[in-house]
Design a protein around this motif. Structure first.
Motif, PDB file in Angstrom:
ATOM      1  N   ILE A  75      -3.188   5.511 -24.040  1.00 44.39           N
ATOM      2  CA  ILE A  75      -2.032   4.686 -23.126  1.00 44.39           C
ATOM      3  C   ILE A  75      -2.698   4.567 -22.078  1.00 44.39           C
ATOM      4  O   ILE A  75      -2.382   3.116 -21.420  1.00 44.39           O
ATOM      5  CB  ILE A  75      -0.700   5.177 -23.272  1.00 44.39           C
ATOM      6  N   ARG A  76      -2.683   5.658 -22.230  1.00 43.00           N
ATOM      7  CA  ARG A  76      -3.205   5.772 -20.195  1.00 43.00           C
ATOM      8  C   ARG A  76      -4.737   4.992 -19.865  1.00 43.00           C
ATOM      9  O   ARG A  76      -4.808   4.406 -18.786  1.00 43.00           O
ATOM     10  CB  ARG A  76      -3.642   7.596 -19.720  1.00 43.00           C
ATOM     11  N   GLN A  77      -5.514   4.926 -21.592  1.00 42.81           N
ATOM     12  CA  GLN A  77      -6.572   4.137 -20.392  1.00 42.81           C
ATOM     13  C   GLN A  77      -6.829   2.696 -20.324  1.00 42.81           C
ATOM     14  O   GLN A  77      -7.053   1.825 -19.806  1.00 42.81           O
ATOM     15  CB  GLN A  77      -7.942   4.762 -21.935  1.00 42.81           C
ATOM     16  N   GLN A  78      -5.490   2.897 -21.069  1.00 41.41           N
ATOM     17  CA  GLN A  78      -5.162   0.754 -21.400  1.00 41.41           C
ATOM     18  C   GLN A  78      -4.192   0.654 -20.443  1.00 41.41           C
ATOM     19  O   GLN A  78      -4.591  -0.814 -20.213  1.00 41.41           O
ATOM     20  CB  GLN A  78      -4.163   0.526 -23.319  1.00 41.41           C
ATOM     21  N   LEU A  79      -3.397   1.286 -19.919  1.00 42.21           N
ATOM     22  CA  LEU A  79      -2.742   0.529 -18.485  1.00 42.21           C
ATOM     23  C   LEU A  79      -3.803   0.675 -17.448  1.00 42.21           C
ATOM     24  O   LEU A  79      -3.315   0.018 -16.150  1.00 42.21           O
ATOM     25  CB  LEU A  79      -1.581   1.529 -18.531  1.00 42.21           C
ATOM     26  N   GLY A  80      -5.222   0.728 -17.897  1.00 39.51           N
ATOM     27  CA  GLY A  80      -5.802   1.764 -16.342  1.00 39.51           C
ATOM     28  C   GLY A  80      -5.103   2.673 -15.045  1.00 39.51           C
ATOM     29  O   GLY A  80      -5.911   2.783 -14.481  1.00 39.51           O
ATOM     30  N   LEU A  81      -4.397   3.580 -15.035  1.00 42.49           N
ATOM     31  CA  LEU A  81      -4.511   4.578 -14.892  1.00 42.49           C
ATOM     32  C   LEU A  81      -4.541   5.836 -14.774  1.00 42.49           C
ATOM     33  O   LEU A  81      -4.109   6.442 -14.287  1.00 42.49           O
ATOM     34  CB  LEU A  81      -2.862   4.861 -15.582  1.00 42.49           C
ATOM     35  N   ASP A  82      -6.009   5.488 -15.541  1.00 40.49           N
ATOM     36  CA  ASP A  82      -6.776   6.523 -15.676  1.00 40.49           C
ATOM     37  C   ASP A  82      -7.699   6.816 -14.634  1.00 40.49           C
ATOM     38  O   ASP A  82      -8.620   7.612 -14.299  1.00 40.49           O
ATOM     39  CB  ASP A  82      -7.545   6.931 -16.864  1.00 40.49           C
ATOM     40  N   GLN A  83      -8.114   5.429 -13.784  1.00 35.76           N
ATOM     41  CA  GLN A  83      -8.703   5.366 -12.632  1.00 35.76           C
ATOM     42  C   GLN A  83      -8.556   5.723 -11.753  1.00 35.76           C
ATOM     43  O   GLN A  83      -7.476   5.953 -11.486  1.00 35.76           O
ATOM     44  CB  GLN A  83      -9.181   3.456 -12.709  1.00 35.76           C
ATOM     45  N   PHE A 131      -7.515   6.371  -6.992  1.00 36.75           N
ATOM     46  CA  PHE A 131      -5.663   5.299  -6.869  1.00 36.75           C
ATOM     47  C   PHE A 131      -6.751   3.412  -6.614  1.00 36.75           C
ATOM     48  O   PHE A 131      -6.019   2.613  -6.338  1.00 36.75           O
ATOM     49  CB  PHE A 131      -5.644   5.782  -5.653  1.00 36.75           C
ATOM     50  N   LEU A 132      -7.696   3.635  -5.469  1.00 38.83           N
ATOM     51  CA  LEU A 132      -8.288   2.741  -4.280  1.00 38.83           C
ATOM     52  C   LEU A 132      -8.736   1.722  -5.553  1.00 38.83           C
ATOM     53  O   LEU A 132      -8.444   0.839  -5.861  1.00 38.83           O
ATOM     54  CB  LEU A 132      -9.683   2.860  -3.904  1.00 38.83           C
ATOM     55  N   VAL A 133      -9.277   2.231  -7.212  1.00 39.29           N
ATOM     56  CA  VAL A 133      -9.319   0.892  -8.043  1.00 39.29           C
ATOM     57  C   VAL A 133      -8.574   0.196  -8.522  1.00 39.29           C
ATOM     58  O   VAL A 133      -8.364  -0.548  -9.215  1.00 39.29           O
ATOM     59  CB  VAL A 133     -10.565   1.823  -9.375  1.00 39.29           C
ATOM     60  N   GLN A 134      -7.462   1.608  -8.587  1.00 40.62           N
ATOM     61  CA  GLN A 134      -5.899   1.135  -9.341  1.00 40.62           C
ATOM     62  C   GLN A 134      -5.249   0.262  -8.374  1.00 40.62           C
ATOM     63  O   GLN A 134      -4.902  -1.312  -8.751  1.00 40.62           O
ATOM     64  CB  GLN A 134      -5.117   2.059  -9.698  1.00 40.62           C
ATOM     65  N   TYR A 135      -5.386   0.326  -6.966  1.00 42.32           N
ATOM     66  CA  TYR A 135      -4.309  -0.410  -6.381  1.00 42.32           C
ATOM     67  C   TYR A 135      -5.315  -1.817  -5.842  1.00 42.32           C
ATOM     68  O   TYR A 135      -4.694  -2.885  -6.085  1.00 42.32           O
ATOM     69  CB  TYR A 135      -4.728   0.134  -4.436  1.00 42.32           C
ATOM     70  N   GLY A 136      -7.112  -1.605  -5.973  1.00 47.95           N
ATOM     71  CA  GLY A 136      -7.775  -3.114  -5.712  1.00 47.95           C
ATOM     72  C   GLY A 136      -7.336  -3.984  -6.815  1.00 47.95           C
ATOM     73  O   GLY A 136      -7.553  -5.291  -6.515  1.00 47.95           O
ATOM     74  N   ASN A 137      -7.854  -3.371  -7.840  1.00 54.22           N
ATOM     75  CA  ASN A 137      -7.100  -4.298  -9.185  1.00 54.22           C
ATOM     76  C   ASN A 137      -5.605  -4.921  -8.925  1.00 54.22           C
ATOM     77  O   ASN A 137      -5.654  -6.240  -9.254  1.00 54.22           O
ATOM     78  CB  ASN A 137      -7.464  -3.261 -10.597  1.00 54.22           C
ATOM     79  N   TYR A 138      -4.736  -4.150  -8.654  1.00 51.99           N
ATOM     80  CA  TYR A 138      -3.404  -4.637  -8.954  1.00 51.99           C
ATOM     81  C   TYR A 138      -2.665  -5.935  -7.210  1.00 51.99           C
ATOM     82  O   TYR A 138      -3.110  -6.952  -7.337  1.00 51.99           O
ATOM     83  CB  TYR A 138      -2.721  -3.723  -7.937  1.00 51.99           C
ATOM     84  N   PHE A 153       0.941  -1.175  -0.083  1.00 51.85           N
ATOM     85  CA  PHE A 153      -0.039  -0.305   0.212  1.00 51.85           C
ATOM     86  C   PHE A 153       1.080   1.695   0.212  1.00 51.85           C
ATOM     87  O   PHE A 153       0.586   2.745  -0.353  1.00 51.85           O
ATOM     88  CB  PHE A 153      -1.191  -0.144   1.509  1.00 51.85           C
ATOM     89  N   ILE A 154       1.614   1.168   0.629  1.00 52.75           N
ATOM     90  CA  ILE A 154       2.674   2.446   1.022  1.00 52.75           C
ATOM     91  C   ILE A 154       3.683   2.613  -0.187  1.00 52.75           C
ATOM     92  O   ILE A 154       3.782   3.774  -0.872  1.00 52.75           O
ATOM     93  CB  ILE A 154       3.941   2.134   2.025  1.00 52.75           C
ATOM     94  N   THR A 155       3.952   1.449  -0.581  1.00 51.10           N
ATOM     95  CA  THR A 155       4.038   1.617  -2.191  1.00 51.10           C
ATOM     96  C   THR A 155       3.997   2.298  -3.363  1.00 51.10           C
ATOM     97  O   THR A 155       4.201   3.129  -3.803  1.00 51.10           O
ATOM     98  CB  THR A 155       5.523   0.450  -2.570  1.00 51.10           C
ATOM     99  N   PHE A 156       2.407   1.746  -3.315  1.00 52.56           N
ATOM    100  CA  PHE A 156       0.966   2.265  -4.197  1.00 52.56           C
ATOM    101  C   PHE A 156       1.290   3.600  -4.158  1.00 52.56           C
ATOM    102  O   PHE A 156       1.215   4.434  -5.355  1.00 52.56           O
ATOM    103  CB  PHE A 156       0.221   1.350  -4.356  1.00 52.56           C
ATOM    104  N   VAL A 157       1.062   4.021  -2.948  1.00 51.06           N
ATOM    105  CA  VAL A 157       0.758   5.738  -2.379  1.00 51.06           C
ATOM    106  C   VAL A 157       2.021   6.192  -3.455  1.00 51.06           C
ATOM    107  O   VAL A 157       1.886   7.245  -4.304  1.00 51.06           O
ATOM    108  CB  VAL A 157       0.508   5.605  -1.714  1.00 51.06           C
ATOM    109  N   LEU A 158       3.212   6.150  -3.049  1.00 48.67           N
ATOM    110  CA  LEU A 158       4.019   6.773  -3.296  1.00 48.67           C
ATOM    111  C   LEU A 158       4.358   6.832  -4.808  1.00 48.67           C
ATOM    112  O   LEU A 158       4.820   8.171  -5.321  1.00 48.67           O
ATOM    113  CB  LEU A 158       5.741   6.146  -2.610  1.00 48.67           C
ATOM    114  N   LEU A 159       4.365   6.219  -5.510  1.00 48.70           N
ATOM    115  CA  LEU A 159       4.112   6.056  -6.965  1.00 48.70           C
ATOM    116  C   LEU A 159       3.205   6.752  -7.380  1.00 48.70           C
ATOM    117  O   LEU A 159       3.556   6.614  -8.545  1.00 48.70           O
ATOM    118  CB  LEU A 159       4.839   3.957  -7.725  1.00 48.70           C
ATOM    119  N   TYR A 160       2.487   6.637  -7.339  1.00 52.14           N
ATOM    120  CA  TYR A 160       1.251   7.323  -7.577  1.00 52.14           C
ATOM    121  C   TYR A 160       1.131   8.556  -7.225  1.00 52.14           C
ATOM    122  O   TYR A 160       0.971   9.380  -8.605  1.00 52.14           O
ATOM    123  CB  TYR A 160      -0.183   6.881  -6.689  1.00 52.14           C
TER     124      TYR A 160
END
Length: 306
Positions: free
Chosen positions: A51-59, A61-68, A21-28
């Motif tokens: 490209i951002r949409q393809q990688l899911g980086l437009d979602q 934070f919690l959605v990105q972390y949950g998917n990860y 979680f901490i690492t994901f926050v720092l990278l976000y």
């Protein structure tokens, strides 16, 4: 024993969750944009957004972390943004090289640090003690890249005893292992000295001497086995701490381990690889500490697992 292991595994899982979680926050919140690294400087805004949409980086934070996390539970570490390869495949292909360097480096630390700590303890308060402790302070304070480049220049460039870099033979292993060994030996020598001094003051040591045992038997047979316990715990911690030094040393010597992989990923803001290396390092710390805790009672039955 079984209950203790289960409890520790649960604690370890929570620790790894916190690390992720901490690492994901720092990278976000990182100012650098990985999408720009992928698309290139000349890419249009539409291309970047695609490209951002393809990688899911437009979602969010919690959605990105949950998917990860969901993918991670299934054994999926993600896919490298730039190398277009599964992160798990990259990690496991480089892990053997890092583990080999790790074992060799810890061996060098022990071979250098333990004898120096014992010598310092046996000569407590004398000039040799002060000199060794000053040396240990210098070794733990020296930057990794300075020591690595110095050994590389002297023993590879000037003397030609070892190859400048690479992987595959014992000769390639010596310089990076000795570099890490020198950097970490100071901690072991200081811990060993402190532990040895305490043990030499103990009643059972005075009893052994009163029985007429020789100096070497007292030190090797009675003092050393008891003084070595803090070193075992330190080795467990050292497994994870080594990762910070390995990143630099592997890059200097061209050692193809996960440290070099992490350095390349940081330069390119390749988030899946950074996350993967961080979690593997955290697993190393957790497993190392658990092994150290399980081994300690085997050496000293007075230690109980609770």
């Amino acid at each position: 024993m079984a209950a203790y292991i289960v409890r520790r595994l649960v604690q370890s899982a929570l620790i790894l969750l916190g690390v992720s979680f901490i690492t994901f926050v720092l990278l976000y919140v990182l100012p650098a944009d990985p999408v720009r690294q992928i698309a290139g400087r000349s890419a249009t805004a539409a291309t970047v957004e695609s490209i951002r949409q393809q990688l899911g980086l437009d979602q969010p934070f919690l959605v990105q972390y949950g998917n990860y996390l969901w993918n991670l539970v299934q054994g999926d570490f993600g896919r490298s943004y730039l190398q277009k390869t599964e992160v798990a495949e990259l990690l496991f292909s480089r892990l053997p090289a890092t583990l080999l360097l790790l074992v060799a480096a810890i061996g060098c630390e022990l071979l250098i640090g333990l004898p120096l700590g014992i010598i310092a303890a046996l000569n407590r308060g004398k000039a040799i003690d002060n000199g060794l402790m000053l040396t240990s302070f210098l070794t733990v304070s020296a930057p990794q890249f300075v020591v690595a480049l110095l050994l590389l220049f002297v023993f590879a460039v000037k003397l030609g005893w070892f190859p400048i870099g690479g992987y595959g033979t014992l000769a390639h292993l010596v310089l990076p292992a000795v570099t890490l060994g020198i950097l970490g030996s100071g901690w072991y020598s200081r811990i060993m000295r402190s532990s040895m001094v305490d043990v030499l003051r103990a009643d059972f040591i005075r009893t052994a001497r009163a029985k007429g045992l020789g100096r070497s038997k007292v030190i090797l047979g009675h003092a050393l086995p008891n003084a070595i316990l803090p070193i075992i715990a330190m080795i467990g911690i050292d497994i994870g701490l080594f990762m910070s030094g390995i990143v630099v040393v592997e890059s200097v010597f061209g050692w193809p381990g996960i440290g070099q992989l992490a350095w390349q990923a940081i330069q390119r803001v390749d988030i899946p690889i950074i996350m993967g290396v961080t979690l593997v390092s955290a697993c190393g710390i957790v497993i190392g500490n658990l092994i150290a805790d399980l081994i300690s009672p085997l050496i000293d039955p007075r230690i109980k697992l609770r």
